[in-house]
Write an enzyme that holds these catalytic residues in place. Sequence first.
Site, mmCIF file in Angstrom:
data_model
loop_
_atom_site.group_PDB
_atom_site.id
_atom_site.type_symbol
_atom_site.label_atom_id
_atom_site.label_comp_id
_atom_site.label_asym_id
_atom_site.label_seq_id
_atom_site.Cartn_x
_atom_site.Cartn_y
_atom_site.Cartn_z
ATOM 1 N N HIS A 253 -32.819 -7.200 -7.382
ATOM 2 C CA HIS A 253 -31.862 -8.501 -5.927
ATOM 3 C C HIS A 253 -33.507 -9.360 -6.014
ATOM 4 O O HIS A 253 -33.965 -9.604 -5.207
ATOM 5 C CB HIS A 253 -32.615 -7.707 -4.982
ATOM 6 C CG HIS A 253 -31.064 -6.410 -4.350
ATOM 7 N ND1 HIS A 253 -30.043 -7.054 -3.855
ATOM 8 C CD2 HIS A 253 -31.472 -5.112 -4.664
ATOM 9 C CE1 HIS A 253 -29.024 -5.442 -4.222
ATOM 10 N NE2 HIS A 253 -30.254 -5.092 -4.960
ATOM 11 N N ASP B 242 -28.916 -4.252 5.340
ATOM 12 C CA ASP B 242 -29.249 -5.198 4.275
ATOM 13 C C ASP B 242 -28.854 -6.954 4.023
ATOM 14 O O ASP B 242 -29.556 -7.209 3.509
ATOM 15 C CB ASP B 242 -29.237 -4.056 3.102
ATOM 16 C CG ASP B 242 -27.644 -4.257 2.524
ATOM 17 O OD1 ASP B 242 -26.483 -3.908 3.323
ATOM 18 O OD2 ASP B 242 -27.480 -4.047 1.281
ATOM 19 N N ARG C 284 -35.640 8.403 -5.839
ATOM 20 C CA ARG C 284 -34.419 8.973 -6.785
ATOM 21 C C ARG C 284 -35.001 7.846 -8.296
ATOM 22 O O ARG C 284 -36.323 8.012 -8.330
ATOM 23 C CB ARG C 284 -33.411 7.287 -6.991
ATOM 24 C CG ARG C 284 -32.206 8.016 -4.759
ATOM 25 C CD ARG C 284 -31.571 6.842 -5.426
ATOM 26 N NE ARG C 284 -31.918 5.184 -4.405
ATOM 27 C CZ ARG C 284 -31.419 4.193 -4.628
ATOM 28 N NH1 ARG C 284 -30.496 4.235 -4.890
ATOM 29 N NH2 ARG C 284 -32.457 2.688 -4.340
ATOM 30 N N TYR D 79 -32.212 -1.998 -10.326
ATOM 31 C CA TYR D 79 -31.423 -2.604 -9.313
ATOM 32 C C TYR D 79 -32.967 -4.554 -9.224
ATOM 33 O O TYR D 79 -33.845 -3.668 -8.933
ATOM 34 C CB TYR D 79 -31.675 -2.638 -7.882
ATOM 35 C CG TYR D 79 -30.619 -1.595 -7.376
ATOM 36 C CD1 TYR D 79 -29.162 -2.401 -7.741
ATOM 37 C CD2 TYR D 79 -30.477 0.208 -7.427
ATOM 38 C CE1 TYR D 79 -28.106 -1.866 -7.578
ATOM 39 C CE2 TYR D 79 -29.297 0.868 -7.242
ATOM 40 C CZ TYR D 79 -28.139 0.055 -7.236
ATOM 41 O OH TYR D 79 -26.567 1.054 -7.247
ATOM 42 N N LYS E 54 -35.275 0.875 -8.733
ATOM 43 C CA LYS E 54 -35.706 -0.197 -8.105
ATOM 44 C C LYS E 54 -36.804 -1.390 -8.567
ATOM 45 O O LYS E 54 -36.965 -0.828 -9.266
ATOM 46 C CB LYS E 54 -36.801 0.537 -6.312
ATOM 47 C CG LYS E 54 -36.005 0.922 -6.288
ATOM 48 C CD LYS E 54 -34.850 0.648 -4.763
ATOM 49 C CE LYS E 54 -34.946 -0.217 -3.836
ATOM 50 N NZ LYS E 54 -33.992 -0.547 -2.893
ATOM 51 N N SER F 240 -22.894 1.979 -1.848
ATOM 52 C CA SER F 240 -21.609 2.121 -0.397
ATOM 53 C C SER F 240 -21.144 3.065 -0.807
ATOM 54 O O SER F 240 -20.690 3.505 0.694
ATOM 55 C CB SER F 240 -20.783 1.072 -0.736
ATOM 56 O OG SER F 240 -21.858 -0.779 -1.245
ATOM 57 N N VAL G 13 -18.496 -4.426 6.755
ATOM 58 C CA VAL G 13 -19.078 -6.127 6.239
ATOM 59 C C VAL G 13 -19.774 -6.322 5.600
ATOM 60 O O VAL G 13 -20.421 -6.140 5.209
ATOM 61 C CB VAL G 13 -18.799 -6.910 7.527
ATOM 62 C CG1 VAL G 13 -18.388 -7.989 6.909
ATOM 63 C CG2 VAL G 13 -17.928 -6.804 8.491
ATOM 64 N N LEU G 14 -18.979 -6.991 4.690
ATOM 65 C CA LEU G 14 -19.701 -8.299 3.868
ATOM 66 C C LEU G 14 -18.986 -9.342 3.197
ATOM 67 O O LEU G 14 -17.911 -9.768 3.087
ATOM 68 C CB LEU G 14 -20.076 -7.412 1.859
ATOM 69 C CG LEU G 14 -20.367 -7.596 0.905
ATOM 70 C CD1 LEU G 14 -21.826 -8.217 1.679
ATOM 71 C CD2 LEU G 14 -20.314 -7.317 0.185
ATOM 72 N N GLU H 118 -26.816 -4.944 -9.822
ATOM 73 C CA GLU H 118 -26.236 -5.543 -8.884
ATOM 74 C C GLU H 118 -25.482 -6.758 -9.086
ATOM 75 O O GLU H 118 -24.634 -6.978 -8.245
ATOM 76 C CB GLU H 118 -27.327 -5.953 -7.500
ATOM 77 C CG GLU H 118 -28.590 -7.038 -8.243
ATOM 78 C CD GLU H 118 -29.312 -6.496 -8.063
ATOM 79 O OE1 GLU H 118 -29.710 -5.570 -8.660
ATOM 80 O OE2 GLU H 118 -30.606 -7.783 -8.799
ATOM 81 N N SER I 238 -9.013 -8.073 12.203
ATOM 82 C CA SER I 238 -10.117 -7.861 13.085
ATOM 83 C C SER I 238 -10.334 -8.988 13.597
ATOM 84 O O SER I 238 -10.832 -10.581 12.985
ATOM 85 C CB SER I 238 -11.549 -7.772 11.707
ATOM 86 O OG SER I 238 -12.551 -8.405 12.403
ATOM 87 N N ALA J 48 -24.123 -2.973 7.513
ATOM 88 C CA ALA J 48 -24.407 -4.066 6.557
ATOM 89 C C ALA J 48 -25.520 -4.638 6.902
ATOM 90 O O ALA J 48 -25.886 -5.786 6.276
ATOM 91 C CB ALA J 48 -22.737 -4.577 7.350
ATOM 92 N N ALA K 49 -31.530 0.541 5.819
ATOM 93 C CA ALA K 49 -31.362 -0.013 4.611
ATOM 94 C C ALA K 49 -31.473 0.349 3.409
ATOM 95 O O ALA K 49 -30.989 -0.481 2.887
ATOM 96 C CB ALA K 49 -32.445 -1.342 5.101
ATOM 97 N N ASN K 50 -31.512 1.212 3.314
ATOM 98 C CA ASN K 50 -31.499 2.470 2.479
ATOM 99 C C ASN K 50 -31.114 3.828 2.553
ATOM 100 O O ASN K 50 -32.145 4.919 2.253
ATOM 101 C CB ASN K 50 -32.748 2.509 1.007
ATOM 102 C CG ASN K 50 -33.825 3.067 2.023
ATOM 103 O OD1 ASN K 50 -33.917 2.990 2.868
ATOM 104 N ND2 ASN K 50 -34.606 3.602 1.552
#
Length: 367
Positions: free
Chosen positions: A96, A270, A15, A94, A75, A134, A239-240, A118, A220, A268, A299-300
Site C-alpha cells: 500500500h 480502509d 498473520r 502487502y 504487512k 475481502s 462499497v469500492l 495488492e 443503490s 470500506a 480497518a483490519n
Amino acid sequence: MIVGVPKEIKNNESRVGMTPAGVYELVKNGHTVYVQSEAGAGSGFFNQDYQQAGATILDTIGQVYAMSEMIVKVKEPIAEEYGLVRKGQIIFTYFHFASSEPLTKAMIDSSSVCIAYETVEDEEGTLPLLTPMSEVAGRMAIQQGAKYLEKPAKGRGVLLGGVPGVTPGKVLVIGAGVVGIQAAKMAAGLGAHVTIMDVNMKRLRYVNDVMPPHVVTEFSNEFNIRKHIKTHDLIVGGVLLKGKKAPNLITRDMLKEMRPGTVIVDVAVDQGGCVETTKATTHENPTYIIDDVVHYCVANMPGAVPYTSTVALTNVTLPYVLKLANNGWEAACRMDKSLEKGLNIVDGDVVYKEIIEAFSWKEPVLF
Ligand SMILES: NC(=O)c1ccc[n+]([C@@H]2O[C@H](COP(=O)([O-])OP(=O)(O)OC[C@H]3O[C@@H](n4cnc5c(N)ncnc54)[C@H](O)[C@@H]3O)[C@@H](O)[C@H]2O)c1
C-alpha cells in the site's frame, strides 16, 4: 532460491507470510526456507511444524533478512525493518505504497524489488491477492454485527435469525462485491432478511440468481438507501470505487432516521468508509456510538482471525511465491502478466505509476 519468512512486528499483526504447507512446496522444489522463530505462532503454526515441513528456524529477524534472497511476509515493512531490506532482495508482501511516502522512499533507497500483493491483477481486472481478505471481512461483518446488535453491546437487542413466532432481523448490505456477497450469504445463513444494493446491474443479477429468496436486491441510490435504513437492524458497507475514496452513501443526517441501536459495520473504512461518520477503529476498541447508532469500523478485520486469514492468504500467494523462486523475478514477471502488475519498485525506481501520482512526484521513472 533462499526464501525468508520473518515474524510480523506491526502492532497487533498475528498473520504470517507462509504456512508449513508453503514451506513444504518450496523445499520440494529445491529451495531453502528460513523461518523466524515463533513467526507463525499467532496463527497457530509452531516452529516444529515448520521444521517438519523442511524449514530452518532462525532466532532473529535480522538473520532472516540478512540470509534470504526473497522475503515473503504479510504487512509492509515498518520503520524498524527499513534498514534490514537489502539491495536486490525481493520483498513480496502487502505494501500500500500510496498511503506512505516514508515507506516508499525507504524502499527506493533500499534498491530492493518490491512486489505488492495488492496490485497483482488478473486479466479480468480482479485483485486475486486481495480477494481472500475481502471474503474474510465480509463474513466477519455479520458475526460482528450480530454481536453488537445485542443489548449489552448497546445494540437494538435483535437476534438476526429470529425464533419461531418472531420475525428475523433485517440486514442491509451496500455493495454486492466480494465483501457484500459474503456478508449477504452469512446473514442469509443465519436466517436474517437481507437486502443487498449495488449500482452494477450485472452484480445484482448474479446475486438474484444465486441467493435464496430471502435475499432481495435493490438498485443503490440515495432514495432507496434512505428508505431502507429506517427498517434494517444491521447495515454493512462494502462499497469500492477502485483507487478512490469510498462515496459517503450514508450521511450524518441519516443517522437520525435509523432506530436506536441500529448497527453499522463499515467494512470500506480502509478507503475512508461509505458512511460520513465513519472513523477507523481497532480490535481493542472496535465500536463507538453516534446518535444511538453503533459504528463498527475496524480497518483490519481479518487480523482478528489470523488462522483463517493466514491460510486464505497463503493459498493464493503460494503459486506466485513458487513462480518467483523457481524462475527469479524477471522471468517470472515476463511469463505471468498478473504478477508483473505487482511490481511497484525495482532497484530504486518506482515502476507503478499510481504511486508517483499519489505523491504528485515529477519525472516518473517507469519500468
Ligand atoms: N475493513 C477491513 O478489514 C477490510 C478487509 C477487506 C476489504 N475491505 C474493503 O472493503 C471494500 C469492498 O471490497 P470488495 O473486495 O468487496 O470490493 P469489490 O470491488 O469486490 O466490490 C465493491 C462493490 O461496490 C459497488 N459499488 C460502487 N459504488 C456503489 C454505490 N454507490 N452503491 C452501492 N454499491 C456500489 C461496486 O459496483 C462493487 O460491486 C474495499 O474498500 C476494501 O478495501 C476492508
